[in-house]
Write an enzyme that holds these catalytic residues in place. Structure first.
Site, PDB file in Angstrom:
ATOM      1  CE  LYS A 182       2.460   3.220   2.756  1.00 48.44           C
ATOM      2  NZ  LYS A 182       2.080   1.904   2.246  1.00 48.44           N
ATOM      3  CD  GLU A 258      18.084   0.080   2.254  1.00 47.36           C
ATOM      4  OE1 GLU A 258      17.386  -0.704   2.229  1.00 47.36           O
ATOM      5  OE2 GLU A 258      19.260   0.109   3.180  1.00 47.36           O
ATOM      6  CB  CYS A 292      16.222  -3.446  -5.249  1.00 54.95           C
ATOM      7  SG  CYS A 292      17.070  -3.991  -3.750  1.00 54.95           S
ATOM      8  CD  GLU A 394      13.694  -0.693 -10.408  1.00 55.68           C
ATOM      9  OE1 GLU A 394      13.000   0.257 -10.068  1.00 55.68           O
ATOM     10  OE2 GLU A 394      14.336  -1.215  -9.569  1.00 55.68           O
TER      11      GLU A 394
END
Ligand code: NAD
Ligand code: 6OD
Length: 490
Positions: A182, A258, A292, A394
Protein backbone atom coordinates in the site's frame (compact mmCIF):
# COMPACT_ATOMS: atom_id res chain seq x y z
CA UNK A 1 8.26 17.89 -17.91
CA UNK A 2 4.70 19.01 -17.33
CA UNK A 3 3.28 18.32 -13.89
CA UNK A 4 -0.13 19.49 -15.15
CA UNK A 5 -0.46 16.67 -17.63
CA UNK A 6 -3.90 15.00 -17.85
CA UNK A 7 -4.89 13.34 -14.56
CA UNK A 8 -3.96 9.66 -14.57
CA UNK A 9 -6.12 6.86 -13.22
CA UNK A 10 -4.35 4.86 -10.56
CA UNK A 11 -5.99 1.46 -10.15
CA UNK A 12 -5.34 -1.38 -7.76
CA UNK A 13 -3.25 -4.27 -9.06
CA UNK A 14 -4.59 -7.59 -7.84
CA UNK A 15 -3.63 -11.04 -9.11
CA UNK A 16 -1.92 -9.55 -12.17
CA UNK A 17 -4.93 -7.41 -13.18
CA UNK A 18 -5.62 -3.71 -12.80
CA UNK A 19 -8.92 -3.29 -11.03
CA UNK A 20 -10.99 -0.18 -10.45
CA UNK A 21 -13.08 0.55 -7.37
CA UNK A 22 -16.48 2.05 -6.77
CA UNK A 23 -14.85 4.72 -4.59
CA UNK A 24 -12.18 7.08 -5.88
CA UNK A 25 -10.22 10.01 -4.49
CA UNK A 26 -8.20 12.69 -6.19
CA UNK A 27 -4.51 13.25 -5.76
CA UNK A 28 -3.64 16.92 -6.20
CA UNK A 29 -0.31 18.42 -7.17
CA UNK A 30 1.54 20.12 -4.34
CA UNK A 31 3.01 22.44 -6.98
CA UNK A 32 -0.20 24.18 -8.06
CA UNK A 33 -3.18 22.29 -6.64
CA UNK A 34 -4.19 20.75 -9.98
CA UNK A 35 -5.56 17.20 -10.05
CA UNK A 36 -2.81 14.78 -11.09
CA UNK A 37 -4.47 11.44 -10.42
CA UNK A 38 -7.79 9.77 -9.81
CA UNK A 39 -7.06 6.98 -7.36
CA UNK A 40 -9.21 3.87 -6.94
CA UNK A 41 -9.53 3.16 -3.22
CA UNK A 42 -9.48 -0.56 -2.47
CA UNK A 43 -12.32 -1.82 -0.31
CA UNK A 44 -12.06 -4.70 2.13
CA UNK A 45 -13.07 -7.25 -0.52
CA UNK A 46 -10.27 -6.07 -2.82
CA UNK A 47 -7.72 -6.32 -0.04
CA UNK A 48 -9.03 -9.84 0.67
CA UNK A 49 -8.64 -10.68 -3.02
CA UNK A 50 -5.08 -9.33 -3.02
CA UNK A 51 -4.16 -11.41 0.03
CA UNK A 52 -5.80 -14.48 -1.50
CA UNK A 53 -3.90 -13.96 -4.77
CA UNK A 54 -0.64 -13.62 -2.85
CA UNK A 55 -1.31 -16.85 -0.94
CA UNK A 56 -2.03 -18.70 -4.18
CA UNK A 57 1.13 -17.36 -5.81
CA UNK A 58 3.15 -18.60 -2.84
CA UNK A 59 1.91 -22.12 -3.54
CA UNK A 60 2.19 -21.70 -7.29
CA UNK A 61 4.91 -20.54 -9.68
CA UNK A 62 6.62 -18.14 -7.31
CA UNK A 63 6.87 -20.66 -4.48
CA UNK A 64 8.30 -23.29 -6.84
CA UNK A 65 10.66 -20.97 -8.73
CA UNK A 66 14.38 -21.70 -8.34
CA UNK A 67 16.49 -19.11 -6.57
CA UNK A 68 18.38 -18.44 -9.81
CA UNK A 69 15.15 -17.72 -11.70
CA UNK A 70 13.92 -15.45 -8.91
CA UNK A 71 17.21 -13.56 -8.99
CA UNK A 72 16.86 -13.11 -12.75
CA UNK A 73 13.31 -11.83 -12.20
CA UNK A 74 14.54 -9.22 -9.72
CA UNK A 75 17.15 -8.07 -12.24
CA UNK A 76 14.49 -7.89 -14.92
CA UNK A 77 12.36 -5.67 -12.67
CA UNK A 78 15.35 -3.34 -12.18
CA UNK A 79 15.84 -3.28 -15.95
CA UNK A 80 12.13 -2.59 -16.46
CA UNK A 81 12.29 0.45 -14.16
CA UNK A 82 15.35 1.70 -16.02
CA UNK A 83 13.69 1.25 -19.41
CA UNK A 84 10.76 3.38 -18.25
CA UNK A 85 12.96 5.79 -16.31
CA UNK A 86 11.31 8.94 -17.69
CA UNK A 87 7.81 7.66 -16.87
CA UNK A 88 8.85 6.93 -13.31
CA UNK A 89 10.51 10.33 -12.89
CA UNK A 90 7.43 12.09 -14.30
CA UNK A 91 5.08 10.14 -12.02
CA UNK A 92 7.17 10.72 -8.88
CA UNK A 93 7.52 14.42 -9.68
CA UNK A 94 3.81 14.83 -10.41
CA UNK A 95 2.85 13.27 -7.07
CA UNK A 96 5.47 14.96 -4.88
CA UNK A 97 6.48 18.16 -6.68
CA UNK A 98 10.12 17.34 -5.96
CA UNK A 99 12.70 18.69 -8.42
CA UNK A 100 13.13 16.52 -11.51
CA UNK A 101 16.87 16.54 -10.79
CA UNK A 102 16.30 14.94 -7.38
CA UNK A 103 13.92 12.26 -8.63
CA UNK A 104 16.34 11.50 -11.50
CA UNK A 105 19.42 11.26 -9.30
CA UNK A 106 18.01 9.69 -6.16
CA UNK A 107 14.48 8.25 -6.10
CA UNK A 108 14.26 6.34 -9.36
CA UNK A 109 17.85 5.04 -9.65
CA UNK A 110 17.64 3.80 -6.04
CA UNK A 111 14.29 2.16 -6.82
CA UNK A 112 16.03 0.07 -9.51
CA UNK A 113 19.21 -0.42 -7.45
CA UNK A 114 17.26 -1.93 -4.56
CA UNK A 115 16.25 -4.86 -6.80
CA UNK A 116 19.81 -5.39 -8.08
CA UNK A 117 21.37 -5.19 -4.61
CA UNK A 118 19.05 -7.81 -3.12
CA UNK A 119 19.33 -10.00 -6.22
CA UNK A 120 23.09 -10.10 -5.57
CA UNK A 121 22.90 -10.60 -1.82
CA UNK A 122 20.31 -13.36 -1.79
CA UNK A 123 22.44 -15.51 -4.11
CA UNK A 124 25.08 -15.99 -1.43
CA UNK A 125 22.78 -16.06 1.58
CA UNK A 126 23.74 -19.06 3.66
CA UNK A 127 22.94 -20.26 7.14
CA UNK A 128 24.57 -22.07 10.04
CA UNK A 129 25.58 -25.70 9.56
CA UNK A 130 27.45 -27.83 12.09
CA UNK A 131 28.60 -31.39 12.49
CA UNK A 132 27.80 -32.71 15.99
CA UNK A 133 29.74 -35.43 17.76
CA UNK A 134 27.35 -37.92 19.38
CA UNK A 135 28.00 -40.58 22.06
CA UNK A 136 27.57 -43.41 19.52
CA UNK A 137 30.36 -41.91 17.42
CA UNK A 138 28.14 -41.60 14.32
CA UNK A 139 27.43 -37.92 14.71
CA UNK A 140 24.68 -35.65 13.42
CA UNK A 141 24.41 -32.89 10.89
CA UNK A 142 22.65 -29.79 12.13
CA UNK A 143 21.80 -27.05 9.69
CA UNK A 144 19.34 -24.21 9.45
CA UNK A 145 17.48 -23.25 6.31
CA UNK A 146 15.41 -20.22 5.49
CA UNK A 147 11.92 -20.10 4.08
CA UNK A 148 9.74 -17.15 3.06
CA UNK A 149 7.56 -15.60 5.75
CA UNK A 150 4.58 -15.89 3.40
CA UNK A 151 2.46 -12.88 2.52
CA UNK A 152 4.11 -9.62 3.54
CA UNK A 153 2.16 -6.37 3.91
CA UNK A 154 4.33 -3.44 2.81
CA UNK A 155 3.06 -0.01 3.90
CA UNK A 156 4.99 2.94 2.54
CA UNK A 157 5.15 6.72 3.11
CA UNK A 158 5.14 9.60 0.61
CA UNK A 159 8.53 11.26 1.02
CA UNK A 160 10.66 8.91 -1.13
CA UNK A 161 7.85 6.80 -2.57
CA UNK A 162 9.54 4.35 -4.96
CA UNK A 163 12.82 4.26 -3.03
CA UNK A 164 11.19 3.34 0.27
CA UNK A 165 8.63 0.92 -1.22
CA UNK A 166 11.30 -1.04 -3.10
CA UNK A 167 13.67 -0.94 -0.12
CA UNK A 168 11.21 -3.37 1.50
CA UNK A 169 9.64 -5.00 -1.54
CA UNK A 170 12.91 -6.12 -3.16
CA UNK A 171 14.25 -8.14 -0.19
CA UNK A 172 10.75 -9.50 0.52
CA UNK A 173 10.54 -10.87 -3.05
CA UNK A 174 14.18 -11.98 -2.97
CA UNK A 175 13.33 -14.24 -0.02
CA UNK A 176 10.41 -15.75 -1.93
CA UNK A 177 7.55 -13.90 -0.27
CA UNK A 178 4.52 -12.46 -2.02
CA UNK A 179 3.51 -8.90 -1.25
CA UNK A 180 0.44 -6.77 -0.77
CA UNK A 181 1.72 -3.20 -0.97
CA UNK A 182 0.00 0.00 0.00
CA UNK A 183 1.67 3.20 -1.15
CA UNK A 184 0.76 6.43 0.59
CA UNK A 185 -2.50 8.04 -0.51
CA UNK A 186 -0.33 11.05 -1.42
CA UNK A 187 1.90 9.09 -3.79
CA UNK A 188 -0.05 6.34 -5.56
CA UNK A 189 1.69 6.56 -8.92
CA UNK A 190 5.10 4.87 -8.95
CA UNK A 191 3.80 1.78 -7.09
CA UNK A 192 1.21 1.48 -9.88
CA UNK A 193 3.81 1.96 -12.63
CA UNK A 194 5.87 -0.72 -10.93
CA UNK A 195 2.90 -3.07 -11.34
CA UNK A 196 3.04 -2.39 -15.09
CA UNK A 197 6.74 -3.26 -15.05
CA UNK A 198 6.06 -6.47 -13.10
CA UNK A 199 3.51 -7.39 -15.75
CA UNK A 200 5.89 -6.53 -18.59
CA UNK A 201 8.76 -8.64 -17.26
CA UNK A 202 6.55 -11.64 -16.43
CA UNK A 203 6.36 -11.62 -12.64
CA UNK A 204 3.60 -14.20 -11.96
CA UNK A 205 0.18 -12.86 -10.94
CA UNK A 206 -0.29 -12.45 -7.19
CA UNK A 207 3.39 -11.97 -6.36
CA UNK A 208 3.09 -8.17 -6.22
CA UNK A 209 -0.30 -6.65 -5.46
CA UNK A 210 -1.02 -2.96 -4.96
CA UNK A 211 -4.00 -1.67 -3.04
CA UNK A 212 -4.64 2.04 -2.80
CA UNK A 213 -6.15 3.94 0.06
CA UNK A 214 -5.64 5.48 3.47
CA UNK A 215 -4.77 4.11 6.92
CA UNK A 216 -7.63 3.72 9.42
CA UNK A 217 -10.81 2.07 8.03
CA UNK A 218 -9.15 1.77 4.67
CA UNK A 219 -6.57 -0.36 2.84
CA UNK A 220 -3.84 0.24 5.47
CA UNK A 221 -5.90 -1.13 8.32
CA UNK A 222 -7.42 -3.90 6.15
CA UNK A 223 -3.87 -5.16 5.52
CA UNK A 224 -2.54 -4.87 9.06
CA UNK A 225 -5.57 -6.61 10.58
CA UNK A 226 -5.82 -9.31 7.88
CA UNK A 227 -5.40 -12.87 9.18
CA UNK A 228 -3.92 -13.94 5.82
CA UNK A 229 -1.00 -11.50 6.08
CA UNK A 230 2.01 -13.08 7.78
CA UNK A 231 4.20 -10.04 8.47
CA UNK A 232 4.08 -6.26 8.26
CA UNK A 233 6.87 -3.98 7.20
CA UNK A 234 6.13 -0.29 7.61
CA UNK A 235 7.77 3.08 7.12
CA UNK A 236 6.06 6.17 8.46
CA UNK A 237 5.28 8.15 11.57
CA UNK A 238 5.97 6.74 15.01
CA UNK A 239 2.31 7.25 16.03
CA UNK A 240 1.18 5.21 13.02
CA UNK A 241 3.71 2.52 13.97
CA UNK A 242 2.12 2.35 17.39
CA UNK A 243 -1.39 1.95 15.86
CA UNK A 244 -0.13 -0.78 13.51
CA UNK A 245 1.57 -2.57 16.38
CA UNK A 246 -1.80 -2.79 18.14
CA UNK A 247 -3.49 -4.06 14.96
CA UNK A 248 -0.95 -6.87 14.42
CA UNK A 249 -0.69 -7.84 18.10
CA UNK A 250 -3.54 -10.40 18.09
CA UNK A 251 -1.79 -12.33 15.29
CA UNK A 252 1.68 -12.03 16.94
CA UNK A 253 3.17 -11.25 13.53
CA UNK A 254 6.72 -10.15 12.74
CA UNK A 255 7.00 -6.39 12.23
CA UNK A 256 9.74 -4.18 10.90
CA UNK A 257 9.26 -0.48 11.59
CA UNK A 258 11.19 2.49 10.19
CA UNK A 259 9.68 5.49 11.95
CA UNK A 260 10.14 9.17 12.67
CA UNK A 261 13.15 11.13 13.86
CA UNK A 262 14.33 14.38 15.41
CA UNK A 263 17.90 13.99 14.39
CA UNK A 264 20.87 15.91 15.76
CA UNK A 265 23.75 17.39 13.78
CA UNK A 266 26.87 18.18 15.83
CA UNK A 267 29.43 20.60 14.42
CA UNK A 268 32.79 20.93 16.21
CA UNK A 269 34.99 24.02 15.91
CA UNK A 270 37.71 21.89 14.28
CA UNK A 271 35.47 20.93 11.32
CA UNK A 272 36.23 21.73 7.71
CA UNK A 273 33.99 24.80 7.94
CA UNK A 274 32.84 25.12 4.34
CA UNK A 275 32.21 21.38 3.98
CA UNK A 276 30.24 21.36 7.25
CA UNK A 277 28.06 24.32 6.24
CA UNK A 278 27.36 22.81 2.82
CA UNK A 279 26.83 19.31 4.25
CA UNK A 280 24.47 20.47 6.98
CA UNK A 281 22.47 22.67 4.58
CA UNK A 282 22.06 19.71 2.24
CA UNK A 283 21.01 17.45 5.13
CA UNK A 284 18.46 19.94 6.51
CA UNK A 285 16.90 21.06 3.22
CA UNK A 286 17.07 18.10 0.79
CA UNK A 287 13.63 17.00 -0.45
CA UNK A 288 12.25 20.12 1.26
CA UNK A 289 13.29 18.66 4.62
CA UNK A 290 11.03 15.65 4.13
CA UNK A 291 13.66 13.03 4.86
CA UNK A 292 13.40 11.01 8.05
CA UNK A 293 17.18 11.32 8.49
CA UNK A 294 17.30 15.12 8.20
CA UNK A 295 18.75 16.98 11.19
CA UNK A 296 16.21 19.37 12.73
CA UNK A 297 18.47 20.01 15.76
CA UNK A 298 21.89 21.48 15.03
CA UNK A 299 24.50 21.84 17.79
CA UNK A 300 27.52 24.02 17.02
CA UNK A 301 30.63 24.48 19.22
CA UNK A 302 30.53 28.00 20.63
CA UNK A 303 33.71 29.51 19.03
CA UNK A 304 32.24 29.04 15.53
CA UNK A 305 28.56 29.40 16.42
CA UNK A 306 27.84 32.87 15.01
CA UNK A 307 29.87 32.26 11.86
CA UNK A 308 28.19 28.88 11.29
CA UNK A 309 24.69 30.32 11.74
CA UNK A 310 25.56 33.02 9.19
CA UNK A 311 26.91 30.39 6.79
CA UNK A 312 23.75 28.25 7.06
CA UNK A 313 21.55 31.34 6.62
CA UNK A 314 23.39 32.17 3.41
CA UNK A 315 22.83 28.62 2.12
CA UNK A 316 19.14 28.66 3.12
CA UNK A 317 18.57 31.92 1.30
CA UNK A 318 20.33 30.65 -1.83
CA UNK A 319 17.82 27.80 -2.33
CA UNK A 320 15.90 28.13 -5.56
CA UNK A 321 12.27 27.26 -4.78
CA UNK A 322 10.23 26.63 -7.86
CA UNK A 323 8.84 24.51 -10.66
CA UNK A 324 10.09 20.91 -10.47
CA UNK A 325 11.09 20.92 -14.13
CA UNK A 326 13.28 24.03 -13.87
CA UNK A 327 16.90 22.87 -13.81
CA UNK A 328 17.77 25.62 -11.32
CA UNK A 329 15.14 24.50 -8.79
CA UNK A 330 16.62 22.72 -5.78
CA UNK A 331 13.65 22.97 -3.43
CA UNK A 332 10.10 21.90 -4.22
CA UNK A 333 6.92 22.17 -2.18
CA UNK A 334 5.82 20.15 0.84
CA UNK A 335 3.67 17.15 -0.04
CA UNK A 336 0.20 18.51 0.75
CA UNK A 337 -1.86 21.38 2.12
CA UNK A 338 -2.38 19.37 5.30
CA UNK A 339 1.34 18.86 5.79
CA UNK A 340 2.02 22.51 5.04
CA UNK A 341 -0.44 23.49 7.77
CA UNK A 342 1.46 21.27 10.18
CA UNK A 343 4.86 22.74 9.24
CA UNK A 344 3.53 26.31 9.35
CA UNK A 345 2.03 25.62 12.77
CA UNK A 346 5.59 24.88 13.97
CA UNK A 347 6.86 28.05 12.26
CA UNK A 348 4.28 29.94 14.39
CA UNK A 349 5.00 27.87 17.50
CA UNK A 350 8.74 28.56 17.28
CA UNK A 351 8.01 32.29 17.45
CA UNK A 352 5.59 31.80 20.37
CA UNK A 353 8.26 29.80 22.17
CA UNK A 354 10.66 32.73 21.78
CA UNK A 355 12.83 31.70 18.82
CA UNK A 356 14.96 34.15 16.89
CA UNK A 357 14.08 33.59 13.25
CA UNK A 358 17.43 33.57 11.43
CA UNK A 359 15.97 32.87 8.03
CA UNK A 360 12.61 32.20 6.37
CA UNK A 361 9.65 31.42 8.60
CA UNK A 362 6.96 32.02 6.00
CA UNK A 363 5.58 31.17 2.59
CA UNK A 364 7.13 32.29 -0.71
CA UNK A 365 4.93 34.04 -3.25
CA UNK A 366 5.29 33.60 -6.98
CA UNK A 367 2.46 35.53 -8.61
CA UNK A 368 1.43 32.44 -10.58
CA UNK A 369 -0.22 29.02 -10.14
CA UNK A 370 2.41 28.01 -7.59
CA UNK A 371 0.65 30.28 -5.08
CA UNK A 372 -1.97 27.50 -4.92
CA UNK A 373 0.76 24.97 -4.10
CA UNK A 374 2.32 23.86 -0.82
CA UNK A 375 5.59 25.80 -0.73
CA UNK A 376 7.27 27.09 2.44
CA UNK A 377 10.50 28.97 3.01
CA UNK A 378 13.56 27.15 4.31
CA UNK A 379 13.74 28.23 7.93
CA UNK A 380 16.36 28.44 10.68
CA UNK A 381 15.94 29.39 14.31
CA UNK A 382 18.16 30.03 17.30
CA UNK A 383 17.51 30.87 20.94
CA UNK A 384 15.06 28.15 21.98
CA UNK A 385 15.39 26.13 25.18
CA UNK A 386 16.10 22.45 24.63
CA UNK A 387 12.76 21.46 26.13
CA UNK A 388 10.66 23.56 23.74
CA UNK A 389 8.28 21.65 21.49
CA UNK A 390 9.99 23.02 18.36
CA UNK A 391 13.21 21.32 19.50
CA UNK A 392 11.53 18.14 20.72
CA UNK A 393 8.95 17.24 18.06
CA UNK A 394 9.43 16.01 14.51
CA UNK A 395 8.33 18.73 12.06
CA UNK A 396 9.37 17.08 8.75
CA UNK A 397 9.91 20.35 6.93
CA UNK A 398 12.87 22.40 5.65
CA UNK A 399 13.82 23.79 9.04
CA UNK A 400 16.19 23.43 11.97
CA UNK A 401 16.99 24.98 15.31
CA UNK A 402 20.66 25.81 15.95
CA UNK A 403 22.09 25.87 19.49
CA UNK A 404 25.63 26.36 20.83
CA UNK A 405 27.56 23.87 23.00
CA UNK A 406 30.77 24.17 25.00
CA UNK A 407 32.33 20.73 25.04
CA UNK A 408 32.04 17.23 23.65
CA UNK A 409 30.28 15.84 26.68
CA UNK A 410 27.60 18.52 26.55
CA UNK A 411 27.12 18.01 22.79
CA UNK A 412 26.58 14.27 23.29
CA UNK A 413 24.11 14.88 26.12
CA UNK A 414 22.13 17.42 24.07
CA UNK A 415 22.08 15.19 20.99
CA UNK A 416 20.86 12.17 22.96
CA UNK A 417 18.20 14.12 24.83
CA UNK A 418 15.40 12.92 22.56
CA UNK A 419 12.71 10.24 22.51
CA UNK A 420 13.73 9.55 18.91
CA UNK A 421 16.90 7.74 17.85
CA UNK A 422 17.12 7.48 14.08
CA UNK A 423 20.26 9.26 12.85
CA UNK A 424 22.99 11.74 13.73
CA UNK A 425 25.63 13.60 11.75
CA UNK A 426 28.92 14.78 13.28
CA UNK A 427 31.37 17.21 11.70
CA UNK A 428 35.01 17.27 12.89
CA UNK A 429 38.50 16.83 11.42
CA UNK A 430 39.56 14.94 14.56
CA UNK A 431 38.77 11.37 13.56
CA UNK A 432 39.24 10.01 17.08
CA UNK A 433 36.56 12.42 18.22
CA UNK A 434 34.45 11.45 15.21
CA UNK A 435 34.55 7.77 16.24
CA UNK A 436 33.98 8.59 19.90
CA UNK A 437 30.98 10.84 19.34
CA UNK A 438 29.44 8.63 16.64
CA UNK A 439 29.64 5.64 18.96
CA UNK A 440 28.02 7.63 21.79
CA UNK A 441 24.97 8.50 19.71
CA UNK A 442 21.78 6.72 20.82
CA UNK A 443 20.57 6.10 17.29
CA UNK A 444 20.56 3.65 14.41
CA UNK A 445 22.98 5.42 12.08
CA UNK A 446 25.67 8.00 12.82
CA UNK A 447 27.54 9.79 10.05
CA UNK A 448 30.88 11.60 10.39
CA UNK A 449 31.58 14.36 7.85
CA UNK A 450 28.77 13.15 5.61
CA UNK A 451 25.07 12.40 5.54
CA UNK A 452 22.78 9.88 3.74
CA UNK A 453 25.83 7.96 2.54
CA UNK A 454 25.97 4.24 3.19
CA UNK A 455 26.56 0.82 1.74
CA UNK A 456 23.15 -0.82 1.33
CA UNK A 457 24.44 -3.99 2.99
CA UNK A 458 24.79 -2.24 6.37
CA UNK A 459 21.99 -2.11 8.97
CA UNK A 460 19.42 0.65 8.63
CA UNK A 461 16.79 1.52 11.23
CA UNK A 462 16.16 3.42 14.41
CA UNK A 463 16.36 3.19 18.18
CA UNK A 464 13.78 4.45 20.72
CA UNK A 465 10.65 5.88 19.00
CA UNK A 466 12.37 5.67 15.60
CA UNK A 467 11.72 2.05 14.90
CA UNK A 468 11.96 -1.64 15.55
CA UNK A 469 14.48 -3.86 13.79
CA UNK A 470 17.06 -3.23 11.12
CA UNK A 471 16.88 -3.62 7.35
CA UNK A 472 19.67 -3.55 4.76
CA UNK A 473 21.70 -6.44 3.30
CA UNK A 474 21.48 -9.60 5.39
CA UNK A 475 19.46 -7.75 8.04
CA UNK A 476 16.63 -7.48 5.51
CA UNK A 477 16.95 -11.10 4.45
CA UNK A 478 16.85 -12.17 8.10
CA UNK A 479 13.61 -10.26 8.59
CA UNK A 480 11.89 -11.42 5.40
CA UNK A 481 12.58 -15.12 6.01
CA UNK A 482 11.84 -17.70 8.66
CA UNK A 483 14.53 -20.21 9.71
CA UNK A 484 13.87 -23.88 10.28
CA UNK A 485 16.59 -25.68 12.22
CA UNK A 486 17.10 -29.25 10.96
CA UNK A 487 19.16 -31.85 12.84
CA UNK A 488 19.85 -35.25 11.24
CA UNK A 489 21.27 -38.10 13.23
CA UNK A 490 23.64 -40.10 11.09
P1 NAD B 1 2.25 8.06 7.93
O1 NAD B 1 2.56 7.24 9.14
O2 NAD B 1 1.19 9.07 8.03
O3 NAD B 1 1.80 7.13 6.72
C1 NAD B 1 2.63 6.09 6.23
C2 NAD B 1 1.76 5.02 5.57
O4 NAD B 1 0.97 4.40 6.57
C3 NAD B 1 0.79 5.56 4.53
O5 NAD B 1 0.73 4.64 3.48
C4 NAD B 1 -0.52 5.62 5.29
O6 NAD B 1 -1.66 5.55 4.48
C5 NAD B 1 -0.40 4.40 6.17
N1 NAD B 1 -1.20 4.42 7.38
C6 NAD B 1 -1.56 5.49 8.13
N2 NAD B 1 -2.27 5.09 9.21
C7 NAD B 1 -2.35 3.74 9.15
C8 NAD B 1 -2.97 2.75 9.96
N3 NAD B 1 -3.63 3.05 11.08
N4 NAD B 1 -2.87 1.45 9.58
C9 NAD B 1 -2.19 1.11 8.47
N5 NAD B 1 -1.60 2.01 7.64
C10 NAD B 1 -1.67 3.31 7.99
O7 NAD B 1 3.63 8.67 7.46
P2 NAD B 1 3.87 9.69 6.27
O8 NAD B 1 3.29 11.01 6.66
O9 NAD B 1 3.47 9.06 5.00
O10 NAD B 1 5.48 9.80 6.26
C11 NAD B 1 6.20 10.70 7.04
C12 NAD B 1 6.70 10.01 8.29
O11 NAD B 1 7.44 8.85 7.94
C13 NAD B 1 7.65 10.87 9.11
O12 NAD B 1 7.39 10.67 10.48
C14 NAD B 1 9.02 10.30 8.77
O13 NAD B 1 10.02 10.51 9.73
C15 NAD B 1 8.70 8.84 8.62
N6 NAD B 1 9.70 8.16 7.79
C16 NAD B 1 10.57 7.32 8.39
C17 NAD B 1 11.56 6.68 7.63
C18 NAD B 1 12.57 5.75 8.24
O14 NAD B 1 13.26 5.08 7.48
N7 NAD B 1 12.71 5.69 9.55
C19 NAD B 1 11.62 6.92 6.26
C20 NAD B 1 10.71 7.80 5.69
C21 NAD B 1 9.73 8.42 6.45
O1 6OD C 1 18.20 4.94 1.96
C1 6OD C 1 17.38 4.15 2.46
O2 6OD C 1 17.40 2.93 2.24
C2 6OD C 1 16.37 4.66 3.37
N1 6OD C 1 15.59 3.73 3.96
C3 6OD C 1 16.21 5.98 3.53
C4 6OD C 1 15.24 6.56 4.35
C5 6OD C 1 14.96 7.87 4.23
C6 6OD C 1 13.95 8.49 5.02
O3 6OD C 1 13.27 9.42 4.65
Amino acid sequence: MNTNAKAQERKNYINGQFSGSSKQFTKVSPVDGSVVALVHEADRAQVDAAVQAARLALKGHWGRMSLQDRVEMLRAIAGGIERRFDDFVAAEVADTGKPVALASHLDIPRGAANFRVFADIVRTYGMDSYFLDTPDGKGAVNYAMRKPLGVVGVIAPWNLPLLLLTWKLAPALACGNCVVAKPSEETPSTATLLAEVMNEVGVPPGVYNVVHGFGPNSAGEFITSHPGVDAITFTGESATGSAIMKAVAPGVKPISFELGGKNPGIVFADCDFDAAVAGMANAIFSNCGQVCLAPERVYVERPIFERFVAGLKQKAEAYVIGWPSDAKTNMGPLISKQHREKVLSYYALAKEEGATVVSGGGVPTFGDARDSGCYVQPTLWTGLPEDSRTVKEEIFGPCAHIAPFDDEEQAIAMANNSRYGLAATVWTTNLSRGHRVAQAMECGIAWVNCWFLRDLRTPFGGAKLSGIGREGGLHSLNFYSEPTNVCIKL
